[in-house]
Each structure stands twice: as structure tokens, then as C-alpha cells.
Design a protein around this motif. Structure first.
Motif, PDB file in Angstrom:
ATOM      1  N   PHE A  44     -13.381  -6.519  13.293  1.00 23.84           N
ATOM      2  CA  PHE A  44     -14.601  -6.437  14.091  1.00 23.84           C
ATOM      3  C   PHE A  44     -15.122  -7.814  14.503  1.00 23.84           C
ATOM      4  CE2 PHE A  44     -14.385  -2.530  11.627  1.00 23.84           C
ATOM      5  CZ  PHE A  44     -14.403  -1.616  12.663  1.00 23.84           C
ATOM      6  N   ALA A  45     -14.263  -8.809  14.463  1.00 21.77           N
ATOM      7  CA  ALA A  45     -14.656 -10.166  14.859  1.00 21.77           C
ATOM      8  C   ALA A  45     -14.734 -10.255  16.380  1.00 21.77           C
ATOM      9  CB  ALA A  45     -13.660 -11.183  14.328  1.00 21.77           C
ATOM     10  N   GLY A  46     -15.686 -11.031  16.861  1.00 23.74           N
ATOM     11  CA  GLY A  46     -15.844 -11.223  18.295  1.00 23.74           C
ATOM     12  C   GLY A  46     -15.371 -12.595  18.727  1.00 23.74           C
ATOM     13  N   GLU A  47     -15.273 -12.770  20.032  1.00 25.63           N
ATOM     14  CA  GLU A  47     -14.834 -14.042  20.583  1.00 25.63           C
ATOM     15  C   GLU A  47     -15.828 -15.162  20.274  1.00 25.63           C
ATOM     16  OE1 GLU A  47     -12.486 -13.154  24.577  1.00 25.63           O
ATOM     17  OE2 GLU A  47     -14.271 -11.894  24.378  1.00 25.63           O
ATOM     18  N   GLU A  48     -17.116 -14.844  20.285  1.00 23.39           N
ATOM     19  CA  GLU A  48     -18.132 -15.861  19.997  1.00 23.39           C
ATOM     20  C   GLU A  48     -17.991 -16.385  18.570  1.00 23.39           C
ATOM     21  OE1 GLU A  48     -18.978 -12.662  21.025  1.00 23.39           O
ATOM     22  OE2 GLU A  48     -19.034 -13.203  23.139  1.00 23.39           O
ATOM     23  N   GLU A  49     -17.705 -15.479  17.655  1.00 29.18           N
ATOM     24  CA  GLU A  49     -17.502 -15.878  16.257  1.00 29.18           C
ATOM     25  C   GLU A  49     -16.287 -16.794  16.134  1.00 29.18           C
ATOM     26  OE1 GLU A  49     -16.640 -13.779  11.933  1.00 29.18           O
ATOM     27  OE2 GLU A  49     -17.430 -12.568  13.576  1.00 29.18           O
ATOM     28  N   PHE A  50     -15.214 -16.475  16.857  1.00 23.45           N
ATOM     29  CA  PHE A  50     -14.017 -17.314  16.860  1.00 23.45           C
ATOM     30  C   PHE A  50     -14.361 -18.711  17.385  1.00 23.45           C
ATOM     31  CE2 PHE A  50     -10.323 -19.157  18.949  1.00 23.45           C
ATOM     32  CZ  PHE A  50      -9.375 -19.072  17.947  1.00 23.45           C
ATOM     33  N   ASP A  51     -15.103 -18.763  18.491  1.00 26.90           N
ATOM     34  CA  ASP A  51     -15.490 -20.053  19.077  1.00 26.90           C
ATOM     35  C   ASP A  51     -16.284 -20.898  18.081  1.00 26.90           C
ATOM     36  OD1 ASP A  51     -14.296 -19.126  21.381  1.00 26.90           O
ATOM     37  OD2 ASP A  51     -16.168 -18.866  22.497  1.00 26.90           O
ATOM     38  N   LYS A  52     -17.201 -20.265  17.371  1.00 26.49           N
ATOM     39  CA  LYS A  52     -18.039 -20.977  16.406  1.00 26.49           C
ATOM     40  C   LYS A  52     -17.244 -21.502  15.222  1.00 26.49           C
ATOM     41  CE  LYS A  52     -21.176 -18.252  15.010  1.00 26.49           C
ATOM     42  NZ  LYS A  52     -22.293 -17.432  14.565  1.00 26.49           N
ATOM     43  N   ASN A  53     -16.239 -20.752  14.799  1.00 23.34           N
ATOM     44  CA  ASN A  53     -15.508 -21.067  13.565  1.00 23.34           C
ATOM     45  C   ASN A  53     -14.247 -21.891  13.779  1.00 23.34           C
ATOM     46  OD1 ASN A  53     -17.424 -19.684  12.055  1.00 23.34           O
ATOM     47  ND2 ASN A  53     -16.325 -17.751  12.268  1.00 23.34           N
ATOM     48  N   THR A  54     -13.883 -22.192  15.009  1.00 22.40           N
ATOM     49  CA  THR A  54     -12.667 -22.943  15.294  1.00 22.40           C
ATOM     50  C   THR A  54     -13.056 -24.336  15.760  1.00 22.40           C
ATOM     51  OG1 THR A  54     -11.626 -20.860  15.935  1.00 22.40           O
ATOM     52  CG2 THR A  54     -10.462 -22.878  16.508  1.00 22.40           C
ATOM     53  N   GLN A  55     -12.963 -25.298  14.854  1.00 25.39           N
ATOM     54  CA  GLN A  55     -13.489 -26.635  15.125  1.00 25.39           C
ATOM     55  C   GLN A  55     -12.670 -27.432  16.131  1.00 25.39           C
ATOM     56  OE1 GLN A  55     -14.396 -28.762  11.610  1.00 25.39           O
ATOM     57  NE2 GLN A  55     -15.772 -27.187  10.846  1.00 25.39           N
ATOM     58  N   ASP A  56     -11.381 -27.242  16.206  1.00 25.09           N
ATOM     59  CA  ASP A  56     -10.515 -28.046  17.066  1.00 25.09           C
ATOM     60  C   ASP A  56     -10.304 -27.394  18.438  1.00 25.09           C
ATOM     61  OD1 ASP A  56      -9.017 -30.354  17.462  1.00 25.09           O
ATOM     62  OD2 ASP A  56      -7.163 -29.392  16.814  1.00 25.09           O
ATOM     63  N   THR A  90      -1.270 -24.745  31.044  1.00 24.77           N
ATOM     64  CA  THR A  90      -0.995 -26.099  31.515  1.00 24.77           C
ATOM     65  C   THR A  90      -2.109 -26.595  32.428  1.00 24.77           C
ATOM     66  OG1 THR A  90       1.384 -25.692  31.338  1.00 24.77           O
ATOM     67  CG2 THR A  90       0.699 -27.545  32.709  1.00 24.77           C
ATOM     68  N   GLN A  91      -2.547 -25.742  33.349  1.00 21.35           N
ATOM     69  CA  GLN A  91      -3.631 -26.130  34.253  1.00 21.35           C
ATOM     70  C   GLN A  91      -4.928 -26.365  33.486  1.00 21.35           C
ATOM     71  OE1 GLN A  91      -3.587 -22.874  37.029  1.00 21.35           O
ATOM     72  NE2 GLN A  91      -2.070 -23.851  38.345  1.00 21.35           N
ATOM     73  N   ALA A  92      -5.221 -25.498  32.526  1.00 19.40           N
ATOM     74  CA  ALA A  92      -6.440 -25.669  31.726  1.00 19.40           C
ATOM     75  C   ALA A  92      -6.383 -26.974  30.950  1.00 19.40           C
ATOM     76  CB  ALA A  92      -6.608 -24.485  30.776  1.00 19.40           C
ATOM     77  N   TRP A  93      -5.220 -27.266  30.380  1.00 24.73           N
ATOM     78  CA  TRP A  93      -5.077 -28.496  29.592  1.00 24.73           C
ATOM     79  C   TRP A  93      -5.285 -29.733  30.461  1.00 24.73           C
ATOM     80  CZ3 TRP A  93      -5.845 -30.542  25.282  1.00 24.73           C
ATOM     81  CH2 TRP A  93      -5.222 -31.736  24.882  1.00 24.73           C
ATOM     82  N   GLN A  94      -4.715 -29.722  31.654  1.00 25.62           N
ATOM     83  CA  GLN A  94      -4.869 -30.864  32.556  1.00 25.62           C
ATOM     84  C   GLN A  94      -6.323 -31.066  32.965  1.00 25.62           C
ATOM     85  OE1 GLN A  94      -2.120 -29.843  35.668  1.00 25.62           O
ATOM     86  NE2 GLN A  94      -0.348 -30.567  34.528  1.00 25.62           N
ATOM     87  N   SER A  95      -7.049 -29.997  33.137  1.00 23.25           N
ATOM     88  CA  SER A  95      -8.441 -30.125  33.583  1.00 23.25           C
ATOM     89  C   SER A  95      -9.422 -30.345  32.433  1.00 23.25           C
ATOM     90  CB  SER A  95      -8.861 -28.882  34.373  1.00 23.25           C
ATOM     91  OG  SER A  95      -8.957 -27.765  33.523  1.00 23.25           O
ATOM     92  N   MET A  96      -9.018 -30.048  31.190  1.00 20.81           N
ATOM     93  CA  MET A  96      -9.954 -30.102  30.069  1.00 20.81           C
ATOM     94  C   MET A  96      -9.807 -31.331  29.178  1.00 20.81           C
ATOM     95  SD  MET A  96     -12.036 -27.661  30.263  1.00 20.81           S
ATOM     96  CE  MET A  96     -12.802 -27.834  28.668  1.00 20.81           C
ATOM     97  N   GLN A  97      -8.813 -32.142  29.381  1.00 16.63           N
ATOM     98  CA  GLN A  97      -8.659 -33.315  28.523  1.00 16.63           C
ATOM     99  C   GLN A  97      -9.884 -34.214  28.652  1.00 16.63           C
ATOM    100  OE1 GLN A  97      -4.858 -35.265  28.897  1.00 16.63           O
ATOM    101  NE2 GLN A  97      -3.803 -33.330  29.065  1.00 16.63           N
ATOM    102  N   ASN A  98     -10.275 -34.786  27.548  1.00 19.95           N
ATOM    103  CA  ASN A  98     -11.406 -35.715  27.487  1.00 19.95           C
ATOM    104  C   ASN A  98     -12.755 -35.063  27.776  1.00 19.95           C
ATOM    105  OD1 ASN A  98      -9.543 -37.830  26.969  1.00 19.95           O
ATOM    106  ND2 ASN A  98      -9.176 -38.005  29.166  1.00 19.95           N
ATOM    107  N   THR A  99     -12.879 -33.772  27.538  1.00 22.73           N
ATOM    108  CA  THR A  99     -14.182 -33.121  27.635  1.00 22.73           C
ATOM    109  C   THR A  99     -14.489 -32.483  26.290  1.00 22.73           C
ATOM    110  OG1 THR A  99     -13.265 -31.013  28.382  1.00 22.73           O
ATOM    111  CG2 THR A  99     -13.895 -32.592  30.094  1.00 22.73           C
ATOM    112  N   SER A 100     -15.744 -32.329  26.003  1.00 24.64           N
ATOM    113  CA  SER A 100     -16.128 -31.769  24.715  1.00 24.64           C
ATOM    114  C   SER A 100     -16.503 -30.295  24.807  1.00 24.64           C
ATOM    115  CB  SER A 100     -17.304 -32.548  24.128  1.00 24.64           C
ATOM    116  OG  SER A 100     -18.394 -32.489  25.019  1.00 24.64           O
ATOM    117  N   GLN A 101     -16.662 -29.785  26.003  1.00 25.31           N
ATOM    118  CA  GLN A 101     -17.053 -28.400  26.189  1.00 25.31           C
ATOM    119  C   GLN A 101     -15.836 -27.475  26.103  1.00 25.31           C
ATOM    120  OE1 GLN A 101     -18.980 -27.708  29.920  1.00 25.31           O
ATOM    121  NE2 GLN A 101     -19.499 -25.597  29.443  1.00 25.31           N
ATOM    122  N   VAL A 102     -15.996 -26.356  25.403  1.00 23.08           N
ATOM    123  CA  VAL A 102     -14.921 -25.383  25.286  1.00 23.08           C
ATOM    124  C   VAL A 102     -14.827 -24.590  26.582  1.00 23.08           C
ATOM    125  CG1 VAL A 102     -14.171 -23.291  24.083  1.00 23.08           C
ATOM    126  CG2 VAL A 102     -15.147 -25.181  22.790  1.00 23.08           C
TER     127      VAL A 102
END
Length: 109
Positions: A44-56, A90-102
């Protein structure tokens, strides 16, 4: 599998084949180092809970809900699907490097 090392469709397919679609819901995500992971979620875990609990966490796709056919050996055998997932990662990785927002990629591919 790391997105910095020119990953292949076969590497991603092996990751999908290693999980069972009928047992759990799954989240495919990218760490801040470019490592791609697929994690099972508690019933019964949600995506928001995953986001909160996954530090990296850097980016993730929407949750693959249990029983929908997006994970497992059949999904892994669909090279078009796996290719679209790899391209999206691959596209997400290229656009998300050096940002802190998930980044949440709002599609299954």
C-alpha cells in the motif's frame, strides 16, 4: 546499469526480466550518479512515500502497478517498449544533471 556508461537495451531488459509483474508494483528510478534502479514497493505504499524515503533520487518514472504487464519477462522481450524506456531515461538524465529537484516522468513509455 549506469546512464553515464552508454547502457544497452539488453541491460535494461535484464533489469525488467528480473522482476515479477504479478507480485509487486515497481518504480524505475535514476540516482544522482546516473545508476538506474527498479525497486518493488510495499503493497500500500505510494509514490510520494517512495520519493520521501529515497535519498539519492534524481528522477523516476510513474509507478508500474502490479499486474499491468509493464514489468517481467514479457515486458523485457518487447524491444520497442524497452527501447522507449531507455530513450526516456537517457533524455531525463541529460536534462536533470546538476539539479536538486526530483523529476517525475509522467509516462510509462
Amino acid at each position: 546499469m549506469n546512464l553515464n556508461n552508454q547502457p544497452s537495451i539488453d541491460e535494461l531488459a535484464r533489469m525488467f526480466a528480473a522482476h515479477k509483474d504479478t507480485l509487486d508494483s515497481h518504480i524505475l528510478w535514476i540516482s544522482k550518479t546516473g545508476q538506474v534502479h527498479m525497486d518493488c514497493l510495499a503493497p500500500f505504499a505510494g509514490e510520494e512515500e517512495f520519493d520521501k524515503n529515497t535519498q539519492d533520487l534524481c528522477a523516476r518514472l510513474k509507478m508500474y502497478r502490479r499486474g499491468q504487464g509493464y514489468v517481467g519477462k514479457k515486458a523485457a522481450a518487447d524491444k520497442d517498449f524497452i527501447g522507449r524506456v531507455l530513450q526516456t531515461l537517457t533524455q531525463a538524465w541529460q536534462s536533470m544533471q546538476n539539479t536538486s529537484q526530483v523529476q517525475v516522468i509522467d509516462r510509462f513509455c
